[in-house]
Design a protein around this motif. Structure first.
Motif, PDB file in Angstrom:
ATOM      1  N   CYS A  22       0.910  -1.283  -0.128  1.00  0.00           N
ATOM      2  CA  CYS A  22       0.138   0.014  -0.078  1.00  0.00           C
ATOM      3  C   CYS A  22       0.894   1.119   0.043  1.00  0.00           C
ATOM      4  O   CYS A  22       1.703   1.361   0.848  1.00  0.00           O
ATOM      5  N   CYS A  79       0.234   3.567   3.391  1.00  0.00           N
ATOM      6  CA  CYS A  79       0.754   3.450   4.547  1.00  0.00           C
ATOM      7  C   CYS A  79       2.143   2.648   4.792  1.00  0.00           C
ATOM      8  O   CYS A  79       2.696   2.302   5.416  1.00  0.00           O
ATOM      9  N   GLY A 117      -0.630  -1.055   6.974  1.00  0.00           N
ATOM     10  CA  GLY A 117      -2.135  -1.262   6.865  1.00  0.00           C
ATOM     11  C   GLY A 117      -2.976  -0.086   7.204  1.00  0.00           C
ATOM     12  O   GLY A 117      -2.561   0.585   8.338  1.00  0.00           O
ATOM     13  N   CYS A 118      -3.964   0.502   6.528  1.00  0.00           N
ATOM     14  CA  CYS A 118      -4.741   1.454   6.562  1.00  0.00           C
ATOM     15  C   CYS A 118      -6.029   1.413   5.997  1.00  0.00           C
ATOM     16  O   CYS A 118      -6.380   0.176   5.374  1.00  0.00           O
ATOM     17  N   CYS A 172      -6.096   0.265   2.167  1.00  0.00           N
ATOM     18  CA  CYS A 172      -5.698  -1.011   1.876  1.00  0.00           C
ATOM     19  C   CYS A 172      -6.639  -2.102   2.781  1.00  0.00           C
ATOM     20  O   CYS A 172      -6.268  -3.285   2.665  1.00  0.00           O
TER      21      CYS A 172
HETATM   22 ZN   LIG Z   1      -2.532   0.973   3.146  1.00  0.00          ZN
END
Ligand SMILES: [Zn+2]
Length: 342
Positions: A262, A265, A269-270, A273
Motif C-alpha cells: 500500500c 501506509c 495497514g490503513c 488497503c
Molecule cells: Zn494502506
C-alpha cells in the motif's frame, strides 16, 4: 524642376495616407481635391508653363489627381462598410488577452508515465480498433464459447452473427500484433475498452487499459516478475514491494494477480488497503500456448508473458480519486488540480 518635385512629394503623401475616421478623410479630400486644394493650385500653375514643360508635367499631374481620387473613394468604401481599421487596433503596446493554459487529464498523465517506464525496458507501443470481431476479442484469446464475458450483460454487441463487439479489453491488439509480427515481440497496448456495466463510483461502461506482451525464446515467469517489480518501483516508490497471487485468465497459464504494498501506509495497514497492507494493481501470466498457436507462433519454440492493468486503477492509487465518474464529467474544479506537464 520645382513643380515635378512637388508632385512627387504629394504623390508619396497620398500613397501613405490612411484615415482614422471619416473626418480626417474629409480633411484630406479638401486639402488635395478641394477648390483651394493642392491639385487646383498645381493646375493653375500648369497653365503658366511652356508647351514643352506641359508635356513633361501633364502626365504626372494626372497620376497624382487619380491617386488622390482613388484614395478618397476606397477609404470612403471602408468607412461605409464598417470595416474600420483604426490605428489603435494595431497598437503593439496594448496588453495581451491571456489564454488560460489547460491541464492534462489525469488518465493521460498516468498513461504517458506507464508508456515512459516500459519504453525504458524496450517496449514499443501499439494501438488497435475499439470495434472488434469475436476472433480478436474472444476466440483467439482462448475464451470458451460459453464464457460468461460473451453474454450480453458484459459486452456491448454491435451485431450478432458474425459477432462484432466494442472491445472488452485491449488484448485484441496483442492478437493483432502476434498475427502480423515475428517474435521477438515486446510491446504495450494502451487504449479505451467497454463493458456493459451499471455506472457507479466503482464501475463505468468504459475505462482504459494498458496491456503488455513479451514473446521470445526462453521467456520465463522470472522475467515477468522482474519487469513488473521494476514497473511498480518506477511508478510508485523505490521501496514498493510486490506479491503475486495465483489466479485464472483464459489467455494465460499460469496466471496471477499482482498486489503492491500500500503506497499510503507503506504496507503497515490503513483504511485505503483495508488494513491488509496490499492493494491489487494488475493481472498477468505466461501466454497460454494455445493463444500463441492461434496467432501462428510455434509454442514449442517461443514462450511469452502478458500483463494488463486499468489506467483508472493506477490513477486512483496515485491520486486517490474516490469516484470513477469524475474522470469523464469534465468538471474543471477536478481537472485543474493536475499539472499540465507530462
Ligand atoms: Zn494502506
Amino acid at each position: 524642376m520645382v513643380m515635378k518635385e512637388k508632385i512627387d512629394r504629394l504623390l508619396a503623401e497620398v500613397q501613405s495616407f490612411n484615415a482614422e475616421n471619416a473626418e480626417t478623410l474629409e480633411q484630406f479630400r479638401i486639402r488635395f481635391l478641394g477648390r483651394k486644394g493642392h491639385l487646383q493650385e498645381l493646375f493653375d500653375e500648369f497653365k503658366t508653363l511652356s508647351s514643352d514643360q506641359k508635356r513633361d508635367v501633364g502626365q504626372l499631374l494626372n497620376v497624382l489627381k487619380n491617386a488622390a481620387q482613388e484614395k478618397v473613394n476606397s477609404l470612403n468604401e471602408t468607412f461605409k462598410s464598417g470595416k474600420t481599421v483604426s490605428l489603435s487596433e494595431n497598437d503593439l503596446t496594448r496588453p495581451v488577452n491571456f489564454l488560460e493554459a489547460g491541464t492534462r487529464h489525469p488518465l493521460s498523465l498516468v498513461r504517458n508515465e506507464i508508456i515512459r517506464i516500459f519504453s525504458r525496458l524496450g517496449f514499443s507501443v501499439n494501438e488497435g480498433p475499439e470495434i472488434e470481431d469475436d476472433w480478436h476479442n474472444f476466440t483467439a484469446l482462448n475464451f470458451a464459447p460459453e464464457h460468461p464475458a460473451r453474454e450480453m450483460q458484459d459486452t456491448f454487441f454491435i451485431e450478432k452473427n458474425p459477432d462484432i463487439v466494442l472491445r472488452t479489453h485491449t488484448s485484441n491488439v496483442q492478437i493483432r500484433v502476434m498475427e502480423t509480427t515475428k517474435p521477438p515481440i515486446r510491446a504495450i497496448f494502451p487504449g479505451r475498452v467497454y463493458r456493459n456495466e451499471a455506472i457507479s463510483a466503482r464501475a463505468h461502461c468504459f475505462f482504459h487499459q494498458v496491456e503488455g506482451l513479451y514473446v521470445d525464446k526462453n521467456v520465463s515467469f522470472a522475467d515477468l516478475k522482474q519487469t513488473l517489480l521494476y514497473f511498480a518501483r518506477e511508478m510508485f516508490d523505490a521501496s514498493t514491494q510486490i506479491r503475486l497471487r495465483p489466479s485464472y485468465f483464459p489467455f494465460t497459464e499460469p496466471s496471477a494477480e499482482m498486489d503492491i504494498s500500500c503506497n499510503l501506509c507503506g504496507g503497515k495497514g490503513c483504511g485505503f488497503c483495508k488494513y491488509t497492507g496490499w492493494v491489487e494493481i494488475l493481472g498477468c501470466g505466461m501466454v497460454d500456448p494455445a493463444v500463441l498457436e492461434n496467432c501462428g507462433i510455434d509454442s514449442k519454440v517461443y514462450s511469452g508473458y502478458a500483463f494488463g492493468m486499468g489506467i483508472e486503477r493506477i490513477t486512483n492509487l496515485k491520486y486517490q480519486v474516490k469516484d470513477l465518474r469524475m474522470f469523464s464529467e469534465n468538471d474543471l474544479r477536478f481537472l485543474k488540480q493536475f499539472e499540465s506537464a507530462g
